[in-house]
Design a protein around this motif. Structure first.
Motif, short mmCIF file in Angstrom:
data_model
loop_
_atom_site.label_atom_id
_atom_site.label_comp_id
_atom_site.label_asym_id
_atom_site.label_seq_id
_atom_site.Cartn_x
_atom_site.Cartn_y
_atom_site.Cartn_z
N CYS A 149 0.87 -1.19 -0.05
CA CYS A 149 -0.11 0.21 0.11
C CYS A 149 0.93 1.24 0.05
N ALA A 150 1.93 1.18 0.60
CA ALA A 150 3.11 2.26 0.77
C ALA A 150 3.39 2.60 -0.58
N ARG A 151 3.59 1.63 -1.26
CA ARG A 151 4.26 1.66 -2.55
C ARG A 151 3.33 2.40 -3.56
N LEU A 152 2.10 1.80 -3.52
CA LEU A 152 1.10 2.24 -4.33
C LEU A 152 0.40 3.69 -4.11
N VAL A 153 0.39 4.02 -2.99
CA VAL A 153 -0.36 5.32 -2.47
C VAL A 153 0.67 6.50 -2.52
N ARG A 154 0.10 7.57 -3.01
CA ARG A 154 1.10 8.79 -3.25
C ARG A 154 1.36 9.25 -1.57
N PRO A 155 2.44 9.94 -1.37
CA PRO A 155 2.79 10.66 -0.07
C PRO A 155 1.63 11.40 0.24
N GLY A 156 0.88 11.32 1.51
CA GLY A 156 -0.12 12.12 1.94
C GLY A 156 -1.51 11.49 1.77
N GLY A 157 -1.42 10.32 0.70
CA GLY A 157 -2.73 9.71 0.23
C GLY A 157 -3.35 8.93 1.43
N ALA A 215 0.50 -2.98 11.83
CA ALA A 215 1.04 -3.45 10.65
C ALA A 215 1.36 -2.51 9.95
N PHE A 216 0.60 -1.31 9.87
CA PHE A 216 0.72 -0.05 8.90
C PHE A 216 1.62 1.04 9.56
N SER A 217 1.85 0.96 10.85
CA SER A 217 2.42 2.28 11.52
C SER A 217 3.90 2.67 11.05
N GLU A 218 4.65 1.95 10.40
CA GLU A 218 5.79 2.11 9.65
C GLU A 218 5.82 3.13 8.67
N HIS A 219 4.54 3.16 7.73
CA HIS A 219 4.55 3.82 6.61
C HIS A 219 3.34 4.99 6.59
N PHE A 220 2.34 4.74 7.43
CA PHE A 220 1.16 5.19 7.55
C PHE A 220 0.97 5.91 9.04
#
Length: 278
Positions: A149-157, A215-220
């Motif tokens: 998800c981090a690869r696919l969604v833009r920063p701030g997305g 599970a998402f906290s590293e990227h979001f």
């Protein structure tokens, strides 16, 4: 690498994924009816729709994880979003394509047969990713999903996910009163849990919101989350609602008013969680 067609080299994980796929294939033909779209489900669905629209303007590029028969994807395509809708069930994907064509939105909706565990097969950049009614509960490696998800969604997305929760007071009471104590506590299990549907098995992980977000906290970053169907019963109890609609409408208003409060938001049939890409 084992592929979805390599039956000779299947691991236990491959078998569980295949069984889950068969379960959803088996209900694709009637999933738009009471099984997958009754009044209680529609109410939760509307909450996700409004949240996605609050997060992202029309014209945004959306990725739908576990699109089912395409109800959400078509709704967003009608609202001028560009949608890539993915699902692990090929029959669900067929239904989503048929729905898009019937609605005249095929130019804005691309349905692909890709499971949540296969997101490395999807390319492009999206403004937001959403998932409704627990497809992420069937993902065997949630941290891998988060990285994709981090690869696919833009920063701030934005990520807007509806996830099946652990603590459902209605469910515990319903089954405990019938002496089905093991069933009453099924969501409390750690690890993967077999859940029956249409004589098939869906292999499912249940989460508290904080477990899921970990599970998402590293990227979001976590924006907010709330309970869905806390005061209202789970969708499989819709007959109760139909017998006493006025009473349950009041409970629905209680969901809307208090479902986002501390402690209460950690319960409910599902929780809705919103995260933003760092």
């Amino acid at each position: 690498m084992t592929t979805r067609h390599d039956t000779a080299a299947r691991t236990p994980l491959d078998i569980r994924l295949h069984e889950t796929q068969l379960a959803f294939d088996s209900v694709a033909a009637d999933y738009d009816g009471p099984r997958g779209n009754n009044e209680l489900i529609q109410r939760m669905r509307q909450t996700l729709w409004s949240t996605v629209r609050e997060e992202l303007p029309a014209g945004s590029r959306l990725l739908d994880l576990g699109c089912g028969t395409g109800i959400d994807a078509v709704e967003f395509a009608r609202s001028r979003f560009q949608v890539t809708a993915s699902d692990w069930s090929p029959r669900m994907v067929e239904r989503a394509r048929e729905r898009a064509e019937a609605a005249g939105v095929s130019a804005r909706l691309n349905a692909v047969h890709v499971g949540i565990q296969e997101l490395d097969q999807i390319e492009g950049e999206f403004d937001g990713i959403y998932s409704n009614f627990g497809p992420l509960n069937c993902a065997p490696d949630l941290r891998r999903v988060a990285a994709e998800c981090a690869r696919l969604v833009r920063p701030g997305g934005s990520l807007v996910f509806s996830v099946m929760g652990r603590i459902v007071p209605w469910e515990v009471g319903h089954y405990a009163m019938r002496g089905r104590f093991r069933r009453a506590l099924v969501r409390g299990a750690r690890g993967v849990t077999p859940v029956g549907m249409n004589k098939h098995t869906i292999w499912t992980w249940y989460y508290l919101p904080r477990e899921f977000y970990a599970a998402f906290s590293e990227h979001f970053t976590l924006s907010r989350y709330r309970a869905l169907s806390l005061f209202l019963p789970p969708p499989y109890m819709v007959d109760r609602v139909r017998r006493r609609p006025a009473f349950y409408e009041r409970l629905g208003r209680a969901d809307d008013r208090w479902g986002g409060l501390p402690l209460l938001r950690d319960m409910g049939d599902h929780f809705l969680i919103v995260m933003h890409r760092r």
